[in-house]
Design an enzyme around this catalytic site. Structure first.
Site, PDB file in Angstrom:
ATOM      1  N   GLY A 159       7.144  -4.970  -3.307  1.00  0.00           N
ATOM      2  CA  GLY A 159       6.370  -4.481  -1.410  1.00  0.00           C
ATOM      3  C   GLY A 159       5.032  -4.575  -2.115  1.00  0.00           C
ATOM      4  O   GLY A 159       4.760  -5.972  -2.387  1.00  0.00           O
TER       5      GLY A 159
ATOM      6  N   SER B 181      -3.432   7.299   1.684  1.00  0.00           N
ATOM      7  CA  SER B 181      -2.444   6.719   3.192  1.00  0.00           C
ATOM      8  C   SER B 181      -3.705   7.239   4.464  1.00  0.00           C
ATOM      9  O   SER B 181      -4.549   8.501   3.677  1.00  0.00           O
ATOM     10  CB  SER B 181      -0.984   7.764   2.829  1.00  0.00           C
ATOM     11  OG  SER B 181      -0.948   7.083   4.379  1.00  0.00           O
TER      12      SER B 181
ATOM     13  N   GLY C 279       2.528  -3.121  -4.029  1.00  0.00           N
ATOM     14  CA  GLY C 279       2.434  -3.668  -5.128  1.00  0.00           C
ATOM     15  C   GLY C 279       2.858  -4.630  -6.208  1.00  0.00           C
ATOM     16  O   GLY C 279       2.092  -5.621  -6.704  1.00  0.00           O
TER      17      GLY C 279
ATOM     18  N   TYR D 279       3.721  15.016   1.101  1.00  0.00           N
ATOM     19  CA  TYR D 279       3.459  13.761   1.040  1.00  0.00           C
ATOM     20  C   TYR D 279       2.089  13.426   1.461  1.00  0.00           C
ATOM     21  O   TYR D 279       0.714  12.721   0.897  1.00  0.00           O
ATOM     22  CB  TYR D 279       4.226  12.500   2.015  1.00  0.00           C
ATOM     23  CG  TYR D 279       3.151  11.206   2.016  1.00  0.00           C
ATOM     24  CD1 TYR D 279       3.522  10.607   0.626  1.00  0.00           C
ATOM     25  CD2 TYR D 279       2.273  11.054   3.441  1.00  0.00           C
ATOM     26  CE1 TYR D 279       3.020   8.983   0.817  1.00  0.00           C
ATOM     27  CE2 TYR D 279       2.330   9.152   3.028  1.00  0.00           C
ATOM     28  CZ  TYR D 279       2.470   8.660   1.633  1.00  0.00           C
ATOM     29  OH  TYR D 279       2.430   7.079   2.207  1.00  0.00           O
TER      30      TYR D 279
ATOM     31  N   GLY E 145       4.310   0.024 -10.166  1.00  0.00           N
ATOM     32  CA  GLY E 145       5.291  -0.487  -9.221  1.00  0.00           C
ATOM     33  C   GLY E 145       5.298  -1.351  -8.425  1.00  0.00           C
ATOM     34  O   GLY E 145       5.258  -1.775  -6.922  1.00  0.00           O
ATOM     35  N   ALA E 146       5.049  -2.201  -9.880  1.00  0.00           N
ATOM     36  CA  ALA E 146       4.779  -3.015  -9.243  1.00  0.00           C
ATOM     37  C   ALA E 146       5.989  -4.794  -8.964  1.00  0.00           C
ATOM     38  O   ALA E 146       5.870  -5.951  -8.551  1.00  0.00           O
ATOM     39  CB  ALA E 146       3.650  -3.956  -9.970  1.00  0.00           C
ATOM     40  N   ASN E 147       7.223  -4.265  -8.860  1.00  0.00           N
ATOM     41  CA  ASN E 147       8.269  -5.223  -8.654  1.00  0.00           C
ATOM     42  C   ASN E 147       8.475  -5.209  -7.131  1.00  0.00           C
ATOM     43  O   ASN E 147       9.700  -6.090  -7.366  1.00  0.00           O
ATOM     44  CB  ASN E 147       9.582  -4.378  -9.683  1.00  0.00           C
ATOM     45  CG  ASN E 147      10.079  -2.862  -9.222  1.00  0.00           C
ATOM     46  OD1 ASN E 147       9.304  -2.024  -9.712  1.00  0.00           O
ATOM     47  ND2 ASN E 147      10.443  -3.078  -7.858  1.00  0.00           N
TER      48      ASN E 147
END
Length: 300
Positions: A15, A139, A17, A171, A11-13
């Site tokens: 935010g 979290s 990441g 969550y 998920g590094a594209n």
């Protein structure tokens, strides 16, 4: 790239990441693989990071952590690169407003936030260097405000009933799973004498990212109520990158870091190792993980 330290970030594209990748990329000792569901966004992120950091050793690879097939395809392609893995950042995740089941038949929040990373990590462990590091983004919502959270068992979270199906607490359960996974895997790695370390990280509530697209709930009153839980994207991304790169943290394992690199205690519930063991065994069965696919002696 054989002489580089390779780090995979899910998920590094965008935010957290992306910012974590940027921090690491400024050191050209590292090669970074952006493991993302959206390949077009990943390629753009790759181009941006190369321009920003001057580090040409950045690659984009397709990975959807809500799909076992995608995870196994990613690992297969990674192994073809024949690059020893130094770091893994389990960052990709979705919030509790998402509903529905994955193609594998599990709750979308459970598989995306926990089960997919459970499988990915185990499949990549044989490719990791003895000095490898794993960071799992959890979290502080693993311990939500209000009524004290109780553990309903993995099956109830993986396939929620009508009461739980649309509940945001899914969550919180997924983030609790992140901690159970971190603590259990750390103990197992120590038991088999592996040098690989794994730690969990809470970035805090970051209202300046796209993780929660609907900002309407971030009223002044709400933000006052959660003021002690708010995180800074800049500071949290720096801390997350340090968990992977900082020599000071080379021996820390099975720890929980809260918006920085000082160890903190997570909730009392998160240290229940009977729950952690039940989650581990059930997750391994769900993911159809076999002994030969992960480090010897680790699975059972």
């Amino acid at each position: 790239m054989d002489d580089k330290k390779t780090v995979v970030i899910t998920g590094a594209n965008s935010g957290l990441g992306f910012e974590c990748a940027q921090n690491i990329a400024h050191n050209t000792e590292y090669c970074i693989i952006l493991a993302c569901r959206d390949t077009m966004k990943a390629e753009q992120a790759k181009a941006d990071l190369i321009q920003i950091s001057g580090n040409p050793h950045i690659e984009a690879m397709e990975l959807d952590v809500s799909s076992f097939a995608s995870i196994r395809a990613f690992v297969s392609k990674y192994k073809e690169l024949n690059l020893p893995l130094y770091g893994l950042v389990c960052n990709a995740g979705i919030n509790g407003t998402n509903i529905g089941k994955t193609s594998d038949g599990f709750d979308i929040v459970f598989e995306t936030n926990h089960l997919g990373h459970f499988l990915l990590t185990n499949l990549l462990l044989p490719s990791m260097l003895p000095s490898g590091r794993i960071a799992v983004v959890s979290s502080d919502m693993h311990d939500p405000p209000g009524a004290e959270l109780t553990w309903p068992g993995t099956a109830a979270i993986a396939g929620p009933d009508e009461t739980l199906e649309g509940n945001f607490v899914r969550y919180s359960y997924s983030k609790l799973c992140n901690l159970y996974f971190t603590y259990e895997l750390s103990a197992r790695l120590i038991r088999i004498g592996a040098g690989i370390i794994i730690n969990a990280f809470n970035p805090g509530l970051m209202i300046d990212t796209g993780f929660a697209p609907d900002k309407s709930r971030f009223t002044e009153s709400f933000l006052q109520q959660v003021s002690d839980r708010i995180g800074s994207l800049e500071k949290s991304a720096l801390a997350l990158s340090q968990i992977i790169t900082d020599p000071y943290l080379a021996r820390a394992t099975g720890k929980y870091f809260d918006r920085g690199i000082e160890e903190k205690r997570s909730s009392s519930l998160s240290y229940d190792m009977e729950n952690a063991l039940e989650l581990w065994n059930t997750s391994a069965a769900y993911a159809k993980l076999t002994r030969g696919e992960t480090l010897q002696g680790l699975l059972y």
